[in-house]
Design an enzyme around this catalytic site. Structure first.
Site, PDB file in Angstrom:
ATOM      1  N   GLU A   1       4.300  -1.319 -21.780  1.00 40.16           N
ATOM      2  CA  GLU A   1       4.842  -2.651 -22.593  1.00 40.16           C
ATOM      3  C   GLU A   1       3.949  -3.727 -22.436  1.00 40.16           C
ATOM      4  O   GLU A   1       4.167  -4.918 -23.262  1.00 40.16           O
ATOM      5  CB  GLU A   1       6.140  -3.071 -21.867  1.00 40.16           C
TER       6      GLU A   1
ATOM      7  N   ASP B   1       1.119   2.040  -3.201  1.00 41.94           N
ATOM      8  CA  ASP B   1       1.033   2.509  -1.932  1.00 41.94           C
ATOM      9  C   ASP B   1       1.758   3.904  -1.380  1.00 41.94           C
ATOM     10  O   ASP B   1       2.867   4.099  -1.981  1.00 41.94           O
ATOM     11  CB  ASP B   1       1.553   1.387  -0.906  1.00 41.94           C
TER      12      ASP B   1
HETATM   13  C1  GLC Z   1      -0.929   2.913   3.127  1.00 39.84           C
HETATM   14  C2  GLC Z   1      -1.495   1.447   3.360  1.00 39.84           C
HETATM   15  C3  GLC Z   1      -1.703   1.525   4.980  1.00 39.84           C
HETATM   16  C4  GLC Z   1      -0.288   1.364   5.428  1.00 39.84           C
HETATM   17  C5  GLC Z   1       0.686   2.666   4.700  1.00 39.84           C
HETATM   18  C6  GLC Z   1       2.102   2.413   5.102  1.00 39.84           C
HETATM   19  O1  GLC Z   1      -1.696   4.046   3.708  1.00 39.84           O
HETATM   20  O2  GLC Z   1      -3.071   1.552   2.877  1.00 39.84           O
HETATM   21  O3  GLC Z   1      -2.362   0.214   5.354  1.00 39.84           O
HETATM   22  O4  GLC Z   1      -0.018   1.163   6.789  1.00 39.84           O
HETATM   23  O5  GLC Z   1       0.299   2.799   3.809  1.00 39.84           O
HETATM   24  O6  GLC Z   1       2.425   1.465   4.143  1.00 39.84           O
END
Ligand code: GLC
Length: 566
Positions: free
Chosen positions: A263, A218
């Site tokens: 790994e 993310d």
């Molecule tokens: C990413 C996710 C989103 C979230 C953001 C903060 O863009 O896809 O849904 O709100 O990160 O974590």
């Protein structure tokens, strides 16, 4: 050997991710097993057969960890557990084994840029006070101005408002500020701190060891910050000099993550990297870093042949030097559903302009026709493909959610100016003619956490399974052909000359002869007509699949795609 428990599917071997069709599963909204109005892992387990029938190779789960849910689970308080509303770690283990037994791999979401403000590290940092080792895992700084009541710099939160919040110190005095590029409940980690680096390598091992096949990373370009925390120009583009986006030192993190992933055989790292510059984006898939990155330029592209062709070519050029496969994404939980987007006069997606788009009229019939054509175009392109849950049903963006039911922090932090992302996260309709459409079991104690439009009675899995021309049937047929054909998925593509600039036509020919003996074994010719007039089909042996009926004279109508065998 790190494997515990489940047998790993063998389809595609260790390189399965190069061609995979990956279903993005938003747990809250997929299927509610216990009747509390919120989707859960029991619901997912009871519907795995649906995903196997659909023909996907892997599932990517949005965050499923314990979370106060200030940002729908992207605020994690324990990276090694399962949110109790969703189930238990034992449920996750069982789900991983059951999916593997059906030949479906599991990808999970890891959120390394920020914690929840309820994470034990953050509560410990608040308690420990200024200058402590606990605070050094985050970005705590004194404020500016004579009394320290101005934020340390001018950074703005991506969700709106300042990126800093002031804390009250343990002795009750107004204290330091901490950085949060998203909501105040999502404090940013300091990736210059060794604890943070070790912790995440350990989290990766924890989940790989449980049999997870891949990690979606993310906000992957935001992790590292310039420790001087300088002000940033509001229009300053991302790049090496930028204080918090796409800094060169973020690549050190991914080199170490890749060593961990290596790994474990057959594991994949997938970056959520929103960057306008293709050359900078390409650096994330160079040798020894991530396996793939999401294709946001494709996701944002308007329904326009020239623009799509440009993005497709740029995507292939970007991935080619690294030998990485492209990914193709039409939508996800952060953007407007494709049927609505393609039904507006402006068919591009832009995070910053969402607040205006929602005021535009939507022609759902047109949007659906184009979404069908886009689905076949997308699934014919070389590489892997993502399907966001509900895309296979043709669900639209729900734009009329009552204000008091909206949950997205973007809605609140922009004071309603930006409608946020709830409209793409409405629970799936499974069966029946009334909400909750089988999303929750009979006798459920709560309504679905977001209301479903009553018109979705025509878009349930049950209704669409019974219809020959539904979106669901199209996705099942396309995924079936795609899986059986050695030409589709990873491999080369060749553009065909076209007389009309509004047409995209290309061949997918297998690099090695297919083994399935299917109709598509000699290769697949894909033609998408984005022009305003019907066009002739190029030479072909047979029509494999079309996104809509051909005209009586055999011409390919506007906003229609055909797969042909050659
Ligand atoms: C990413 C996710 C989103 C979230 C953001 C903060 O863009 O896809 O849904 O709100 O990160 O974590």
């Amino acid at each position: 050997m790190h494997e515990t428990g489940s047998c790993v599917p063998s389809g595609g071997g260790d390189s399965w991710w190069r061609s995979a069709a990956i279903y993005q599963l938003y747990v809250r909204s997929f299927a509610d097993g216990n009747g509390d109005g919120v989707g859960d892992l029991a619901g997912v387990r009871s519907c795995l057969a649906y995903l196997a029938d659909l023909g996907v190779d892997a599932i990517w789960f949005n965050p499923w960890y314990p979370s106060p849910m200030s940002d729908a689970g992207y605020d994690i308080s324990d990276y090694r557990g399962i949110e109790p509303v969703f189930g238990t770690l034992a449920d996750a283990d069982a789900l991983i084994s059951e999916a593997h037994a059906m030949g479906i791999r599991i990808i999970i979401d890891v959120v390394p840029n920020h914690a929840s403000d309820q994470h034990p590290w953050f509560t410990a940092a608040l308690a420990a006070g200024p200058g402590s080792a606990e605070r050094d895992r985050f970005w705590f700084r004194p404020g500016r101005g004579p009394t320290g009541d101005e934020p340390p710099n001018n950074w703005q939160s991506i969700f709106g408002g300042p990126a800093w919040t002031r804390v009250t110190e343990p002795d009750g005095s107004p204290g330091e500020w901490y950085l949060h590029l998203f909501a105040p409940q999502q404090p940013d980690y300091n990736w210059g701190n060794a604890d943070v680096r070790h912790e995440f390598e350990d989290v990766l091992r924890f989940w790989f060891g449980r049999g997870v096949d891949g990690i979606r990373i993310d906000s992957g370009a935001l992790l590292t910050k310039d420790p001087r925390l300088p002000d940033v120009g509001l229009d300053e583009p991302p790049g090496p000099g930028h204080p918090f986006t796409d800094r060169d030192d973020v690549h050190d993190v991914y080199r170490s993550w890749r060593a961990v992933a290596d790994e474990y055989p057959g594991r994949v790292l997938i970056g959520e990297i929103w960057l306008p510059d293709a050359a900078r984006l390409a650096r994330y898939v160079t040798a020894g870093e991530l396996h793939t990155v999401f294709n946001f330029p494709y996701l944002s592209c308007p329904w326009d042949a020239a623009a799509l062709r440009r993005v497709i070519e740029e995507t292939l050029a970007l991935n080619e030097p690294a030998g990485a496969p492209a990914t193709w994404v039409l939508s996800n939980h952060d953007v407007d559903r494709i049927v609505s987007r393609y039904g507006r006069a402006d068919t591009a997606f832009d995070l910053l302009r969402r607040r205006y788009f929602h005021n535009f009229p939507v022609d759902l019939a047109l949007g659906t026709k184009r979404a069908r054509a886009a689905a076949l175009l997308t699934m014919a392109l070389p590489g892997s493909v993502y399907i966001y849950q509900g895309e296979e049903l043709g669900l639209w963006e729900v734009q009329d959610i009552p204000d008091d039911l909206r949950q997205d922090p973007i809605w609140r932090r922009t004071h309603g100016a930006d409608p946020g992302r709830d409209g793409s996260r409405v629970p799936l309709p499974w069966s029946g003619t009334e909400p909750p459409f089988g999303f929750s079991p009979p006798g459920a104690v709560r309504e679905p956490w977001l209301p479903q439009p009553k018109e979705w009675r025509d878009l349930t899995v049950e209704a669409e399974s019974a219809s020959d021309d539904s979106m669901l049937r199209l996705y099942r047929d396309a995924l079936g052909i795609r899986r059986a054909s050695a030409a589709l998925g990873d491999g080369p593509m060749t553009w065909l000359p076209v007389a009309d600039g509004g047409v995209l036509a290309f061949d997918r020919v297998p690099s090695a002869p297919g083994t399935s003996g299917g109709d598509a074994d000699g290769g697949v010719r894909c033609v998408a007509n984005l022009s305003a007039s019907p066009v002739e089909l190029p030479p072909h042996a047979a029509v494999l699949l079309t996104s809509g009926p051909l005209a009586d004279d055999g011409l390919l109508p506007p906003d229609t795609t055909a797969w042909l065998s050659v």
